[in-house]
Motif scaffolding. Structure first.
Motif, PDB file in Angstrom:
ATOM      1  N   ILE A 105       0.877  -1.170   0.000  1.00  0.00           N
ATOM      2  CA  ILE A 105       0.000   0.000   0.000  1.00  0.00           C
ATOM      3  C   ILE A 105       0.912   1.216   0.000  1.00  0.00           C
ATOM      4  N   THR A 106       0.777   2.051  -1.018  1.00  0.00           N
ATOM      5  CA  THR A 106       1.639   3.221  -1.126  1.00  0.00           C
ATOM      6  C   THR A 106       0.844   4.451  -1.544  1.00  0.00           C
ATOM      7  N   GLY A 146      -1.375   5.023  -4.872  1.00  0.00           N
ATOM      8  CA  GLY A 146      -2.131   6.265  -4.798  1.00  0.00           C
ATOM      9  C   GLY A 146      -3.094   6.290  -3.626  1.00  0.00           C
ATOM     10  N   ARG A 147      -2.781   5.551  -2.575  1.00  0.00           N
ATOM     11  CA  ARG A 147      -3.667   5.452  -1.415  1.00  0.00           C
ATOM     12  C   ARG A 147      -3.072   6.217  -0.243  1.00  0.00           C
ATOM     13  N   GLU A 148      -3.534   7.434  -0.042  1.00  0.00           N
ATOM     14  CA  GLU A 148      -3.027   8.276   1.045  1.00  0.00           C
ATOM     15  C   GLU A 148      -3.517   7.794   2.400  1.00  0.00           C
ATOM     16  N   LEU A 201      -6.032  -0.567   4.144  1.00  0.00           N
ATOM     17  CA  LEU A 201      -5.784  -1.836   4.831  1.00  0.00           C
ATOM     18  C   LEU A 201      -7.093  -2.545   5.164  1.00  0.00           C
ATOM     19  N   LYS A 202      -8.080  -1.798   5.624  1.00  0.00           N
ATOM     20  CA  LYS A 202      -9.392  -2.404   5.912  1.00  0.00           C
ATOM     21  C   LYS A 202      -9.996  -3.010   4.647  1.00  0.00           C
ATOM     22  N   ALA A 203      -9.910  -2.277   3.535  1.00  0.00           N
ATOM     23  CA  ALA A 203     -10.462  -2.770   2.266  1.00  0.00           C
ATOM     24  C   ALA A 203      -9.746  -4.043   1.826  1.00  0.00           C
ATOM     25  N   LEU A 260      -9.629  -9.851   0.881  1.00  0.00           N
ATOM     26  CA  LEU A 260      -8.920 -11.131   0.986  1.00  0.00           C
ATOM     27  C   LEU A 260      -9.476 -12.040   2.078  1.00  0.00           C
ATOM     28  N   HIS A 261     -10.468 -11.543   2.803  1.00  0.00           N
ATOM     29  CA  HIS A 261     -11.070 -12.308   3.912  1.00  0.00           C
ATOM     30  C   HIS A 261     -10.018 -12.731   4.934  1.00  0.00           C
ATOM     31  N   ILE A 262      -9.139 -11.786   5.254  1.00  0.00           N
ATOM     32  CA  ILE A 262      -8.111 -11.995   6.274  1.00  0.00           C
ATOM     33  C   ILE A 262      -8.350 -10.958   7.363  1.00  0.00           C
ATOM     34  N   PRO A 263      -8.663 -11.411   8.583  1.00  0.00           N
ATOM     35  CA  PRO A 263      -8.913 -10.458   9.665  1.00  0.00           C
ATOM     36  C   PRO A 263      -7.683  -9.593   9.947  1.00  0.00           C
TER      37      PRO A 263
END
Length: 176
Positions: free
Chosen positions: A62-63, A85-87, A93-95, A100-103
């Protein structure tokens, strides 16, 4: 945080999420005369990422920036989940967790500066690189001994492999 607690958190990790500038790189940006952007990546970090994925732990990036250079590096490492492009790293991270269905408590996140704080605080294992801003070091579960772009990611990969009992298995082919 106590070593036992860190090991427990690392044992649960199914996804390692990385920032780029200051984590996968040393944080410096290089520009050529014609405006081309250059970055340096640590090959040991890259090998750690590959070993972790071979052991069944997914990796993602994630950058906040958006470059072909990072897309190329992610592809070289086999990283399938690239969010550029994710400020707002926390929302990203939640998305990713939902997609991915990973808690969140099964995710490790590695960062170096304020935009990484929300993700570090919500991840099951929040990691700051050695040269991270002091606020990240204060809120992280773990601070690496290595600096960003200088082996910090490899340190985290080795920790996860060791905690999950997979380190010796990953090393074995190189000892034959």
């Amino acid at each position: 945080m106590a070593a036992v607690k860190i090991t427990e958190k690392a044992r649960a990790v199914r996804l390692l999420v990385l920032d780029v500038d200051g984590v996968l790189t040393d944080g410096r940006l290089y520009f050529s005369e014609d405006g081309q952007e250059l970055k340096t990546f640590d090959t040991q970090d890259g090998h750690g990422i590959k070993m972790l994925q071979q052991a069944g732990v997914a990796c993602a990036i994630i950058t906040g920036r958006n470059t072909q250079l990072v897309a190329r590096r992610a592809a070289n490492l086999g990283i399938k989940h690239l969010l550029q492009g994710r400020e707002d790293k926390g929302i990203a991270l939640k998305a990713l967790s939902q997609e991915l269905h990973i808690p969140l408590d099964e995710i490790a996140y590695v960062g170096d500066d304020w935009p990484d704080l929300p993700a570090i605080r919500m991840a099951g294992l929040g990691v700051a690189v050695a040269n991270a801003h002091r606020e990240l070091r204060r809120h992280a579960d773990l601070v690496t001994t290595a600096r960003g772009g200088r082996g910090a990611v490899r340190e985290v990969c080795d920790l996860i492999l060791e905690a999950q009992g997979l380190y010796e298995q990953a090393l074995a082919p190189y000892l034959e």
